[in-house]
Scaffold this motif. Structure first.
Motif, mmCIF file in Angstrom:
data_model
loop_
_atom_site.group_PDB
_atom_site.id
_atom_site.type_symbol
_atom_site.label_atom_id
_atom_site.label_comp_id
_atom_site.label_asym_id
_atom_site.label_seq_id
_atom_site.Cartn_x
_atom_site.Cartn_y
_atom_site.Cartn_z
ATOM 1 N N LYS A 102 61.879 29.654 9.890
ATOM 2 C CA LYS A 102 60.997 30.805 9.643
ATOM 3 C C LYS A 102 61.842 32.063 9.807
ATOM 4 C CE LYS A 102 57.278 28.186 11.840
ATOM 5 N NZ LYS A 102 56.413 28.084 13.039
ATOM 6 N N ARG A 103 61.320 33.162 9.316
ATOM 7 C CA ARG A 103 62.023 34.447 9.438
ATOM 8 C C ARG A 103 61.020 35.552 9.770
ATOM 9 N NH1 ARG A 103 67.345 34.462 7.426
ATOM 10 N NH2 ARG A 103 67.917 32.559 6.302
ATOM 11 N N ARG A 104 60.290 35.353 10.852
ATOM 12 C CA ARG A 104 59.230 36.306 11.168
ATOM 13 C C ARG A 104 59.416 36.964 12.529
ATOM 14 N NH1 ARG A 104 54.865 31.517 12.291
ATOM 15 N NH2 ARG A 104 55.357 31.164 14.491
ATOM 16 N N GLY A 105 60.302 36.448 13.355
ATOM 17 C CA GLY A 105 60.423 36.926 14.725
ATOM 18 C C GLY A 105 61.239 38.199 14.853
ATOM 19 N N ASN A 106 61.021 38.902 15.966
ATOM 20 C CA ASN A 106 61.808 40.087 16.298
ATOM 21 C C ASN A 106 63.036 39.685 17.104
ATOM 22 O OD1 ASN A 106 59.892 41.920 15.141
ATOM 23 N ND2 ASN A 106 58.609 41.667 16.968
ATOM 24 N N LEU A 107 64.142 40.384 16.864
ATOM 25 C CA LEU A 107 65.393 40.063 17.543
ATOM 26 C C LEU A 107 65.574 40.927 18.784
ATOM 27 C CD1 LEU A 107 67.867 39.740 14.519
ATOM 28 C CD2 LEU A 107 66.587 37.916 15.676
ATOM 29 N N HIS A 108 65.767 40.268 19.926
ATOM 30 C CA HIS A 108 66.136 40.947 21.165
ATOM 31 C C HIS A 108 67.635 40.741 21.402
ATOM 32 C CE1 HIS A 108 61.929 41.628 22.334
ATOM 33 N NE2 HIS A 108 61.693 40.409 21.868
ATOM 34 N N PHE A 162 84.491 41.364 25.348
ATOM 35 C CA PHE A 162 85.765 40.769 24.942
ATOM 36 C C PHE A 162 86.402 40.081 26.154
ATOM 37 C CE2 PHE A 162 84.903 43.908 21.611
ATOM 38 C CZ PHE A 162 84.937 43.063 20.519
ATOM 39 N N ASP A 163 87.592 40.470 26.554
ATOM 40 C CA ASP A 163 88.238 39.778 27.673
ATOM 41 C C ASP A 163 88.004 40.443 29.024
ATOM 42 O OD1 ASP A 163 89.263 37.777 26.057
ATOM 43 O OD2 ASP A 163 91.144 38.829 25.678
ATOM 44 N N VAL A 164 87.198 41.487 29.068
ATOM 45 C CA VAL A 164 86.943 42.197 30.321
ATOM 46 C C VAL A 164 85.694 41.622 30.982
ATOM 47 C CG1 VAL A 164 86.380 44.411 31.391
ATOM 48 C CG2 VAL A 164 88.053 44.306 29.522
ATOM 49 N N CYS A 165 85.875 40.967 32.128
ATOM 50 C CA CYS A 165 84.759 40.406 32.895
ATOM 51 C C CYS A 165 84.532 41.257 34.137
ATOM 52 C CB CYS A 165 85.049 38.963 33.290
ATOM 53 S SG CYS A 165 85.161 37.821 31.890
ATOM 54 N N GLU A 166 83.320 41.738 34.300
ATOM 55 C CA GLU A 166 82.991 42.613 35.417
ATOM 56 C C GLU A 166 82.772 41.815 36.708
ATOM 57 O OE1 GLU A 166 79.790 45.431 34.633
ATOM 58 O OE2 GLU A 166 79.961 44.963 32.495
ATOM 59 N N LYS A 167 82.864 42.511 37.824
ATOM 60 C CA LYS A 167 82.414 41.984 39.097
ATOM 61 C C LYS A 167 80.885 41.984 39.088
ATOM 62 C CE LYS A 167 86.519 41.943 41.268
ATOM 63 N NZ LYS A 167 87.156 40.731 41.802
ATOM 64 N N ASP A 168 80.304 40.971 39.716
ATOM 65 C CA ASP A 168 78.849 40.926 39.825
ATOM 66 C C ASP A 168 78.426 41.723 41.056
ATOM 67 O OD1 ASP A 168 76.184 40.401 39.842
ATOM 68 O OD2 ASP A 168 76.357 38.257 40.234
ATOM 69 N N LEU A 169 77.903 42.909 40.828
ATOM 70 C CA LEU A 169 77.445 43.797 41.897
ATOM 71 C C LEU A 169 75.925 43.937 41.890
ATOM 72 C CD1 LEU A 169 80.158 46.592 41.416
ATOM 73 C CD2 LEU A 169 80.221 44.655 43.010
ATOM 74 N N GLY A 170 75.273 43.002 41.220
ATOM 75 C CA GLY A 170 73.820 43.060 41.116
ATOM 76 C C GLY A 170 73.316 43.959 40.011
ATOM 77 N N GLN A 171 74.241 44.427 39.141
ATOM 78 C CA GLN A 171 73.848 45.377 38.095
ATOM 79 C C GLN A 171 73.056 44.734 36.960
ATOM 80 O OE1 GLN A 171 76.838 44.052 38.707
ATOM 81 N NE2 GLN A 171 78.413 44.629 37.200
ATOM 82 N N TYR A 172 73.050 43.398 36.886
ATOM 83 C CA TYR A 172 72.320 42.715 35.819
ATOM 84 C C TYR A 172 71.378 41.663 36.412
ATOM 85 C CZ TYR A 172 76.242 44.806 33.309
ATOM 86 O OH TYR A 172 77.184 45.694 32.828
ATOM 87 N N ASP A 173 70.679 42.039 37.481
ATOM 88 C CA ASP A 173 69.827 41.078 38.187
ATOM 89 C C ASP A 173 68.379 41.087 37.709
ATOM 90 O OD1 ASP A 173 71.805 39.959 39.668
ATOM 91 O OD2 ASP A 173 71.273 40.899 41.573
ATOM 92 N N GLN A 174 68.123 41.673 36.561
ATOM 93 C CA GLN A 174 66.774 41.687 36.003
ATOM 94 C C GLN A 174 66.642 40.593 34.947
ATOM 95 O OE1 GLN A 174 64.166 43.662 36.929
ATOM 96 N NE2 GLN A 174 62.858 42.550 35.487
ATOM 97 N N ALA A 175 65.661 39.722 35.127
ATOM 98 C CA ALA A 175 65.381 38.728 34.089
ATOM 99 C C ALA A 175 64.824 39.450 32.867
ATOM 100 C CB ALA A 175 64.394 37.691 34.596
ATOM 101 N N GLU A 176 65.453 39.246 31.707
ATOM 102 C CA GLU A 176 65.028 39.977 30.510
ATOM 103 C C GLU A 176 65.483 39.250 29.247
ATOM 104 O OE1 GLU A 176 66.751 43.828 30.911
ATOM 105 O OE2 GLU A 176 68.815 43.131 30.662
ATOM 106 N N PRO A 177 64.908 39.628 28.102
ATOM 107 C CA PRO A 177 65.311 38.980 26.847
ATOM 108 C C PRO A 177 66.763 39.290 26.495
ATOM 109 C CG PRO A 177 63.213 40.114 26.590
ATOM 110 C CD PRO A 177 63.787 40.559 27.906
ATOM 111 N N ILE A 178 67.427 38.329 25.888
ATOM 112 C CA ILE A 178 68.797 38.458 25.408
ATOM 113 C C ILE A 178 68.848 37.889 23.995
ATOM 114 C CG2 ILE A 178 69.902 38.414 27.685
ATOM 115 C CD1 ILE A 178 70.313 35.399 27.350
ATOM 116 N N PHE A 179 69.999 37.978 23.361
ATOM 117 C CA PHE A 179 70.109 37.405 22.010
ATOM 118 C C PHE A 179 70.427 35.921 22.066
ATOM 119 C CE2 PHE A 179 71.682 36.327 17.868
ATOM 120 C CZ PHE A 179 70.955 37.141 17.007
ATOM 121 N N TRP A 180 71.396 35.555 22.924
ATOM 122 C CA TRP A 180 71.795 34.148 22.998
ATOM 123 C C TRP A 180 72.052 33.722 24.433
ATOM 124 C CZ3 TRP A 180 76.860 33.342 24.811
ATOM 125 C CH2 TRP A 180 77.734 34.435 24.734
#
Length: 338
Positions: A307-313, A149-167
């Protein structure tokens, strides 16, 4: 070396072009083209570009088609292996392209990707529009790693892994050109807001993955076209979110989730009215009426999943509303129990 077209959609954004184009042109990736697609600006954007940056290709659109229609029309005229849909109010660093393309080239199933997005005004914090990668809860409410929502965290390296997302965020949206056109691009009916989430959903249903690449970082001003709380912006967000659910959810989920969302949106509208926010109240009810109109007579104007065959990450199977407002969990890690 794959080619990439950095396409900036502009509408009366001359000040942003003047401020941020030098950073884009300084990008170190050699096989790039910088293009400005102008959405019928009434300021001096085009004369400024012609005078200061004659080397930049300008695509002039006859009228303001919005974010979705503007990009769809412009990208018909762009030949490149990859596109970057880049907001005009984004500051990039010289090496922002290479990590994303390296990731996408290594895995052909990645259809779209975003860099890490931080605030321009507070550069150590994540920015609202995408942060470290977008997620969606089971009722269709978007949130992101680093922003709930409106809470934006400080970037402390906690999300530095490249990985699948939804959007991936439309502020800096990397996409394979072939995939973009294969799936019909953005939905013109949306005009603006949440169209990139809808496209990413359709991509995943078609079997592609959406990724975040935190090794690349950009800085976003935000609210450059429609400021936060603007009645038009609220209307588009609520209407488009309902349309997105109707288009992409399977019927067995849609028949109960859509009425539930109507109820929650109505509660939000009345809550805002009692808080003295009449414009917010009006916008939500206009959005609900506009959704009924879309269902009744205008569905044919939208782009549906091929199509509607893929898995959602990046799909959160619980309610982010409940976790945030009732349980008081304000960060992505708290909500995920990490």
């Amino acid at each position: 070396m794959p080619t990439i077209a950095i396409v900036i959609l502009n509408w009366n954004g001359r000040a942003y072009l003047e401020k941020f184009l030098p950073f884009v042109l300084s990008s170190s990736y050699p096989a790039k083209e910088v293009i400005v697609a102008d959405n019928a600006s009434t300021d001096d954007s085009i004369p400024f570009l012609q005078c200061k940056y004659p080397e930049i290709r300008v695509i002039t659109l006859g009228y303001n088609r919005g974010f979705a229609g503007g990009y769809n029309e412009a990208l018909k005229q762009v030949d490149s292996d990859y596109y970057v849909l880049l907001n005009s109010d984004v500051e990039v660093s010289p090496g922002w392209i290479e990590p994303v393309l390296a990731l996408m080239e290594k895995d052909p199933s990645i259809g779209a990707c975003q860099p890490k997005i931080r605030m321009y005004a507070e550069k150590e914090s994540f920015e609202y529009a995408g942060a470290a990668g977008g997620w969606l809860d089971y009722l269709g409410y978007p949130f992101a790693k680093g922003r709930i929502f409106d809470v934006c965290e400080k970037d402390l390296g906690q999300y530095d892994q490249a990985e699948p997302i939804f959007w991936a965020s439309g502020a800096a949206f990397f996409v394979r050109s072939a995939v973009y056109h294969e799936l019909g691009g953005l939905d013109n009916y949306f005009f603006a807001h949440q169209e990139e989430i809808d496209l990413c959903w359709r991509m995943q249903l078609a079997g592609y993955k959406i990724y975040s690449c935190p090794q690349a970082v950009v800085y976003h001003v935000g609210g450059g076209t429609l400021p936060k709380g603007n009645e038009r912006k609220v209307f588009l967000n609520f209407r488009n979110n309902l349309i997105m659910l109707a288009k992409n959810l399977p019927w067995e989920q849609l028949i109960w989730k859509l009425p539930f969302r109507y109820l929650l949106d109505t509660i939000s509208a009345w809550k805002s009215l009692f808080a003295g926010e009449g414009a917010y109240f009006r916008a939500i009810f206009k959005a609900q009426l506009a959704f009924v109109k879309w269902v009744a007579v205008e569905r044919k104007n939208s782009v549906f999943p091929a199509k509607r065959r893929g898995n959602l990450h990046g799909w959160y199977r619980r309610s982010v509303i409940w976790q945030y407002f009732v349980k008081g969990k304000k960060t992505f890690q708290e909500i995920m129990g990490r």
